[in-house]
Write a protein that holds these residues in place. Sequence first.
Motif, PDB file in Angstrom:
ATOM      1  N   ASP A  40       0.441 -93.811  -5.597  1.00  0.00           N
ATOM      2  CA  ASP A  40       0.520 -93.394  -6.891  1.00  0.00           C
ATOM      3  C   ASP A  40       2.154 -93.025  -7.245  1.00  0.00           C
ATOM      4  N   TYR A  74       3.170 -91.209  -2.571  1.00  0.00           N
ATOM      5  CA  TYR A  74       3.723 -91.196  -3.752  1.00  0.00           C
ATOM      6  C   TYR A  74       4.845 -91.895  -3.799  1.00  0.00           C
ATOM      7  N   ILE A 124       1.677 -85.110  -7.756  1.00  0.00           N
ATOM      8  CA  ILE A 124       1.873 -85.665  -6.450  1.00  0.00           C
ATOM      9  C   ILE A 124       0.647 -85.229  -5.646  1.00  0.00           C
TER      10      ILE A 124
END
Length: 212
Positions: A9, A145, A183
């Motif tokens: 992500d 992340y 996160i």
Amino acid sequence: PSSTVITIDGPAASGKSSVARILAQRLGYIYVNTGNMYRAMTWAVLQTGIDPNDQDAVRQAAAGIVVDSPVTEGQTQVSISGRILSAEDLNSDPVNRGVSLVARVPEVRSRLVADQRALADLGPLVMEGRDIGSVVFPESPLKFYIDASEEVRAARRSAQGHTDQVAERDRLDSTRKTSPLVIPEGAVVIDNSHLTLEGAVQAVLDRLPPTE
Ligand code: C5P
């Protein structure tokens, strides 16, 4: 999930797509760009002529649209009614401007999240997006992340020739009620502002258990 899923992500233009794609190639995993699923939905919603700011209209239009994710050459494509959408379709200015407005609608998200989970039946995946580690596969032990500074992200985006407001998309994605960009718990954070692409890929590989 039924197979290993590496979740990646991060905000827009952080470099996460390039890292995810190359990582998937190295590992022989299927690469899934979930942003393209939201972009395909947005492309089809815009075809109906509705205003993407109108959440009720988006909800109604989206209910009649199916986004398919056929796999070719180790990665998912996106198709609407059997037509595979091109990079030009997916990255057009109207789609760039509308995608975060479509992606904030809970009914749109729940359907695409179900499709994303089902992809794990196909085999091991590298799946990239905004909520993959937090919502789609929160049980995955392999979460990343990927971030980069505001300046570096703006420079990367303009080098790609895009004129959309990356900051506005990030603002909408981070502040929406359903599955905002966060996160994920347990994610390894990699700031790649000063890493080469190869360096960022290696940073992920270094954190994987030896069996991957
Ligand atoms: O990754 P990309 O920048 O192409 O994603 C386009 C948009 O799709 C994001 O700005 C966000 O609004 C939406 N998105 C999302 N959840 C994901 C992936 C993308 O909401 N998992």
